[in-house]
Design a protein around this motif. Structure first.
Motif, PDB file in Angstrom:
ATOM      1  N   VAL A  82      -8.986   0.021   9.763  1.00  0.00           N
ATOM      2  CA  VAL A  82      -8.295  -0.056   8.462  1.00  0.00           C
ATOM      3  C   VAL A  82      -8.963   0.761   7.366  1.00  0.00           C
ATOM      4  N   ASN A  83      -9.951   1.555   7.684  1.00  0.00           N
ATOM      5  CA  ASN A  83     -10.649   2.324   6.646  1.00  0.00           C
ATOM      6  C   ASN A  83      -9.703   3.191   5.818  1.00  0.00           C
ATOM      7  N   TYR A  84      -8.640   3.718   6.428  1.00  0.00           N
ATOM      8  CA  TYR A  84      -7.712   4.582   5.696  1.00  0.00           C
ATOM      9  C   TYR A  84      -7.095   3.881   4.495  1.00  0.00           C
ATOM     10  N   VAL A  85      -6.999   2.566   4.539  1.00  0.00           N
ATOM     11  CA  VAL A  85      -6.414   1.796   3.435  1.00  0.00           C
ATOM     12  C   VAL A  85      -7.204   2.038   2.140  1.00  0.00           C
ATOM     13  N   PHE A  86      -8.506   2.168   2.267  1.00  0.00           N
ATOM     14  CA  PHE A  86      -9.367   2.296   1.093  1.00  0.00           C
ATOM     15  C   PHE A  86      -9.331   3.691   0.479  1.00  0.00           C
ATOM     16  N   TYR A  87      -8.690   4.651   1.144  1.00  0.00           N
ATOM     17  CA  TYR A  87      -8.543   5.997   0.586  1.00  0.00           C
ATOM     18  C   TYR A  87      -7.389   6.054  -0.406  1.00  0.00           C
ATOM     19  N   HIS A  88      -6.636   4.970  -0.515  1.00  0.00           N
ATOM     20  CA  HIS A  88      -5.453   4.913  -1.360  1.00  0.00           C
ATOM     21  C   HIS A  88      -5.626   3.830  -2.424  1.00  0.00           C
ATOM     22  N   SER A  89      -4.739   3.846  -3.372  1.00  0.00           N
ATOM     23  CA  SER A  89      -4.701   2.810  -4.400  1.00  0.00           C
ATOM     24  C   SER A  89      -4.421   1.455  -3.751  1.00  0.00           C
ATOM     25  N   PRO A  90      -4.973   0.372  -4.305  1.00  0.00           N
ATOM     26  CA  PRO A  90      -4.623  -0.964  -3.804  1.00  0.00           C
ATOM     27  C   PRO A  90      -3.122  -1.251  -3.910  1.00  0.00           C
ATOM     28  N   TYR A 139      -6.978  -7.599  -9.971  1.00  0.00           N
ATOM     29  CA  TYR A 139      -7.147  -6.178 -10.259  1.00  0.00           C
ATOM     30  C   TYR A 139      -6.826  -5.936 -11.718  1.00  0.00           C
ATOM     31  N   ALA A 140      -7.537  -5.016 -12.309  1.00  0.00           N
ATOM     32  CA  ALA A 140      -7.169  -4.527 -13.634  1.00  0.00           C
ATOM     33  C   ALA A 140      -6.110  -3.456 -13.423  1.00  0.00           C
ATOM     34  N   LYS A 141      -5.215  -3.334 -14.352  1.00  0.00           N
ATOM     35  CA  LYS A 141      -4.149  -2.335 -14.201  1.00  0.00           C
ATOM     36  C   LYS A 141      -4.721  -0.939 -14.014  1.00  0.00           C
ATOM     37  N   THR A 142      -5.885  -0.696 -14.575  1.00  0.00           N
ATOM     38  CA  THR A 142      -6.510   0.626 -14.446  1.00  0.00           C
ATOM     39  C   THR A 142      -7.021   0.887 -13.036  1.00  0.00           C
ATOM     40  N   GLN A 143      -7.169  -0.166 -12.202  1.00  0.00           N
ATOM     41  CA  GLN A 143      -7.630   0.029 -10.833  1.00  0.00           C
ATOM     42  C   GLN A 143      -6.522   0.548  -9.925  1.00  0.00           C
ATOM     43  N   SER A 146       4.469   8.896  -5.555  1.00  0.00           N
ATOM     44  CA  SER A 146       5.786   8.270  -5.660  1.00  0.00           C
ATOM     45  C   SER A 146       5.595   6.770  -5.531  1.00  0.00           C
ATOM     46  N   ASN A 147       6.564   6.017  -5.941  1.00  0.00           N
ATOM     47  CA  ASN A 147       6.464   4.570  -5.910  1.00  0.00           C
ATOM     48  C   ASN A 147       6.401   4.080  -4.460  1.00  0.00           C
ATOM     49  N   PRO A 148       5.286   3.472  -4.041  1.00  0.00           N
ATOM     50  CA  PRO A 148       5.162   3.035  -2.654  1.00  0.00           C
ATOM     51  C   PRO A 148       6.129   1.910  -2.300  1.00  0.00           C
ATOM     52  N   LEU A 149       6.694   1.247  -3.303  1.00  0.00           N
ATOM     53  CA  LEU A 149       7.646   0.170  -3.023  1.00  0.00           C
ATOM     54  C   LEU A 149       9.023   0.708  -2.659  1.00  0.00           C
ATOM     55  N   THR A 150       9.270   1.988  -2.934  1.00  0.00           N
ATOM     56  CA  THR A 150      10.596   2.540  -2.670  1.00  0.00           C
ATOM     57  C   THR A 150      10.588   3.689  -1.661  1.00  0.00           C
ATOM     58  N   ARG A 151       9.433   4.195  -1.309  1.00  0.00           N
ATOM     59  CA  ARG A 151       9.448   5.319  -0.380  1.00  0.00           C
ATOM     60  C   ARG A 151       9.592   4.827   1.054  1.00  0.00           C
ATOM     61  N   GLU A 152      10.004   5.723   1.915  1.00  0.00           N
ATOM     62  CA  GLU A 152      10.297   5.356   3.308  1.00  0.00           C
ATOM     63  C   GLU A 152       9.068   4.866   4.057  1.00  0.00           C
ATOM     64  N   LYS A 153       7.945   5.566   3.890  1.00  0.00           N
ATOM     65  CA  LYS A 153       6.722   5.219   4.593  1.00  0.00           C
ATOM     66  C   LYS A 153       5.628   4.992   3.558  1.00  0.00           C
ATOM     67  N   ILE A 154       5.001   3.824   3.595  1.00  0.00           N
ATOM     68  CA  ILE A 154       3.991   3.490   2.595  1.00  0.00           C
ATOM     69  C   ILE A 154       2.707   4.273   2.843  1.00  0.00           C
ATOM     70  N   TYR A 155       2.173   4.168   4.056  1.00  0.00           N
ATOM     71  CA  TYR A 155       0.927   4.872   4.388  1.00  0.00           C
ATOM     72  C   TYR A 155       1.230   6.138   5.175  1.00  0.00           C
ATOM     73  N   PRO A 156       0.774   7.293   4.707  1.00  0.00           N
ATOM     74  CA  PRO A 156       1.013   8.532   5.459  1.00  0.00           C
ATOM     75  C   PRO A 156       0.355   8.491   6.838  1.00  0.00           C
ATOM     76  N   GLU A 157      -0.658   7.669   6.995  1.00  0.00           N
ATOM     77  CA  GLU A 157      -1.347   7.552   8.294  1.00  0.00           C
ATOM     78  C   GLU A 157      -0.466   6.882   9.345  1.00  0.00           C
ATOM     79  N   HIS A 158       0.581   6.210   8.915  1.00  0.00           N
ATOM     80  CA  HIS A 158       1.485   5.541   9.854  1.00  0.00           C
ATOM     81  C   HIS A 158       2.502   6.561  10.384  1.00  0.00           C
TER      82      HIS A 158
END
Length: 131
Positions: free
Chosen positions: A39-47, A85-89, A95-107
């Motif tokens: 799961v390390n790839y998760v940490f390369y992206h915003s929470p 989380y603070a909003k600044t984190q 693009s909005n991850p809630l609306t795009r087809e694939k959330i993680y590019p690694e998938h």
């Protein structure tokens, strides 16, 4: 543990789906930033991406009649023992991850095959063919 490829979520058996929810909760909480090879790839992206992925998991759980603690529907929630989380984190995403087809590019397709093989080794056969 791993985050299953997004295309598999609706096909996961109960144990894997609920396990995925627990994994998302752990990663959003004290597990954030703790190295783990799958799961390390998760940490390369915003929470925010993890939240978006977790939303997909929780939506499937609700569709199957499972209860979800509503606190997890808040993108800033990190569990009982973590400060929100603070909003600044939440780094800006292209693009909005809630609306795009694939959330993680690694998938990607390769990761999908890796996940299908992993499930098969557990005796779980998933057929993604629409027919």
């Amino acid at each position: 543990m791993r985050l299953w490829h997004e295309a598999l979520i609706s096909h996961l058996p109960r144990q894997q789906l609920l396990g995925q929810h627990r994994e998302c909760c752990a990663l959003r909480g004290n597990g954030w930033g703790k190295p783990h090879s799958t799961v390390n790839y998760v940490f390369y992206h915003s929470p925010l991406l993890l939240f978006a992925y977790h939303q997909v998991i929780m939506k499937e759980m609700i569709a199957r009649g499972y209860n979800v603690n509503e606190r997890w529907l808040d993108p800033y929630h990190r569990g009982k023992s973590c400060e929100p989380y603070a909003k600044t984190q939440f780094a800006e995403e292209p693009s909005n991850p809630l609306t795009r087809e694939k959330i993680y590019p690694e998938h990607d397709e390769s990761y999908l095959q890796e996940c299908l093989t992993n499930l098969k080794e557990k005796g779980i056969i998933v057929n993604l063919d629409p027919g």
